[in-house]
Design a protein around this motif. Structure first.
Motif, PDB file in Angstrom:
ATOM      1  N   LEU A 112       0.843  -1.196   0.000  1.00  0.00           N
ATOM      2  CA  LEU A 112       0.000   0.000   0.000  1.00  0.00           C
ATOM      3  C   LEU A 112       0.876   1.243   0.000  1.00  0.00           C
ATOM      4  O   LEU A 112       1.711   1.413   0.889  1.00  0.00           O
ATOM      5  CB  LEU A 112      -0.900   0.009   1.244  1.00  0.00           C
ATOM      6  CG  LEU A 112      -1.775   1.247   1.427  1.00  0.00           C
ATOM      7  CD1 LEU A 112      -2.828   1.345   0.319  1.00  0.00           C
ATOM      8  CD2 LEU A 112      -2.439   1.218   2.802  1.00  0.00           C
ATOM      9  N   THR A 159      -6.507   6.021   5.730  1.00  0.00           N
ATOM     10  CA  THR A 159      -7.119   5.283   4.619  1.00  0.00           C
ATOM     11  C   THR A 159      -8.444   4.593   4.956  1.00  0.00           C
ATOM     12  O   THR A 159      -9.130   4.128   4.049  1.00  0.00           O
ATOM     13  CB  THR A 159      -6.168   4.180   4.111  1.00  0.00           C
ATOM     14  OG1 THR A 159      -6.048   3.168   5.120  1.00  0.00           O
ATOM     15  CG2 THR A 159      -4.811   4.736   3.748  1.00  0.00           C
ATOM     16  N   LEU A 183      -8.535   1.719   6.230  1.00  0.00           N
ATOM     17  CA  LEU A 183      -8.239   0.291   6.159  1.00  0.00           C
ATOM     18  C   LEU A 183      -7.773  -0.242   7.515  1.00  0.00           C
ATOM     19  O   LEU A 183      -7.211   0.498   8.325  1.00  0.00           O
ATOM     20  CB  LEU A 183      -7.178   0.012   5.093  1.00  0.00           C
ATOM     21  CG  LEU A 183      -7.550   0.437   3.674  1.00  0.00           C
ATOM     22  CD1 LEU A 183      -6.389   0.179   2.719  1.00  0.00           C
ATOM     23  CD2 LEU A 183      -8.816  -0.279   3.211  1.00  0.00           C
ATOM     24  N   HIS A 186      -2.838  -6.174   5.567  1.00  0.00           N
ATOM     25  CA  HIS A 186      -4.183  -5.633   5.379  1.00  0.00           C
ATOM     26  C   HIS A 186      -5.196  -6.741   5.668  1.00  0.00           C
ATOM     27  O   HIS A 186      -5.101  -7.837   5.124  1.00  0.00           O
ATOM     28  CB  HIS A 186      -4.327  -5.137   3.934  1.00  0.00           C
ATOM     29  CG  HIS A 186      -5.711  -4.755   3.572  1.00  0.00           C
ATOM     30  ND1 HIS A 186      -6.427  -5.416   2.601  1.00  0.00           N
ATOM     31  CD2 HIS A 186      -6.535  -3.792   4.053  1.00  0.00           C
ATOM     32  CE1 HIS A 186      -7.615  -4.859   2.486  1.00  0.00           C
ATOM     33  NE2 HIS A 186      -7.712  -3.871   3.359  1.00  0.00           N
ATOM     34  N   THR A 219     -12.811  -0.360   4.607  1.00  0.00           N
ATOM     35  CA  THR A 219     -13.230   0.243   3.349  1.00  0.00           C
ATOM     36  C   THR A 219     -12.386   1.481   3.113  1.00  0.00           C
ATOM     37  O   THR A 219     -12.255   2.321   4.010  1.00  0.00           O
ATOM     38  CB  THR A 219     -14.723   0.638   3.407  1.00  0.00           C
ATOM     39  OG1 THR A 219     -15.482  -0.533   3.709  1.00  0.00           O
ATOM     40  CG2 THR A 219     -15.186   1.231   2.095  1.00  0.00           C
ATOM     41  N   LEU A 220     -11.816   1.586   1.926  1.00  0.00           N
ATOM     42  CA  LEU A 220     -10.950   2.712   1.612  1.00  0.00           C
ATOM     43  C   LEU A 220     -11.725   4.024   1.703  1.00  0.00           C
ATOM     44  O   LEU A 220     -12.724   4.223   1.020  1.00  0.00           O
ATOM     45  CB  LEU A 220     -10.353   2.552   0.211  1.00  0.00           C
ATOM     46  CG  LEU A 220      -9.285   3.558  -0.170  1.00  0.00           C
ATOM     47  CD1 LEU A 220      -8.076   3.436   0.758  1.00  0.00           C
ATOM     48  CD2 LEU A 220      -8.859   3.351  -1.609  1.00  0.00           C
ATOM     49  N   LEU A 242     -10.192   7.915   2.233  1.00  0.00           N
ATOM     50  CA  LEU A 242      -8.993   8.709   2.443  1.00  0.00           C
ATOM     51  C   LEU A 242      -9.227   9.917   3.332  1.00  0.00           C
ATOM     52  O   LEU A 242     -10.273  10.555   3.268  1.00  0.00           O
ATOM     53  CB  LEU A 242      -8.436   9.193   1.104  1.00  0.00           C
ATOM     54  CG  LEU A 242      -8.003   8.127   0.117  1.00  0.00           C
ATOM     55  CD1 LEU A 242      -7.444   8.773  -1.143  1.00  0.00           C
ATOM     56  CD2 LEU A 242      -6.989   7.189   0.736  1.00  0.00           C
ATOM     57  N   ALA A 265      -4.479   6.604  -2.738  1.00  0.00           N
ATOM     58  CA  ALA A 265      -3.944   5.363  -2.176  1.00  0.00           C
ATOM     59  C   ALA A 265      -4.080   4.274  -3.226  1.00  0.00           C
ATOM     60  O   ALA A 265      -5.120   4.161  -3.870  1.00  0.00           O
ATOM     61  CB  ALA A 265      -4.706   4.977  -0.918  1.00  0.00           C
TER      62      ALA A 265
END
Length: 151
Positions: A44, A82, A84, A110, A114-115, A117, A125
């Motif tokens: 990532l 993020t 995450l 990971h 849910t992404l 930002l 990302a």
């Protein structure tokens, strides 16, 4: 004289000892970086808003807060930047010698989330293969990524 100091030190045990140590030693910020990989082995990378324009891409990173264990700094920073979720892994590197900070890097896996930002700090990302990293990365981050690859 050393014996007198040692005896006095043993007598004042506890909070006063810690206060003296706190006042007499340097204070440092601890920067913590996460080498976050997914199950496919991709890493990532984040495009950071506050970093130099010619080197915006890098690993999730941030400073530890008071009382925080460093592996949990990785978890918190990745979540804040993020959305995450990660599980911290092995310690990859400790670097000192900077004037007011030390740098620590951990591997992380990971595991979900849910992404989403943090648009104040992060512009983008993406998951990258370690063999196909983007231009504009800090060399130290490239080395951290490569240090975790099988030989």
């Amino acid at each position: 004289m050393k014996r007198i100091l040692a005896r006095g030190w043993r007598i004042i045990r506890g909070p006063l000892q810690w206060r003296i140590l706190w006042l007499s030693h340097a204070k440092f910020m601890i920067g913590v970086t996460g080498v976050v990989r997914n199950e496919e082995g991709q890493v990532l990378l984040l495009k950071h808003r506050m970093w130099p324009v010619e080197r915006p891409w890098g690993l999730p990173t941030g400073y530890a807060v008071k009382g925080e264990e460093f592996p949990q700094t990785v978890v918190r920073e990745v979540r804040e930047e993020t959305g995450l979720e990660v599980v911290p892994g092995r310690l990859v590197q400790v670097t000192s010698g900077y004037r007011l900070r030390a740098e620590i890097a951990y591997e992380a896996l990971h595991v979900g989330g849910t992404l989403k930002l943090d648009s104040f700090e992060i512009l983008e990302a993406k998951w990258f293969s370690p063999a196909a990293l983007p231009e504009g990365m800090q060399e130290s981050h490239v080395q951290l990524i490569k240090s975790g690859l099988p030989t």
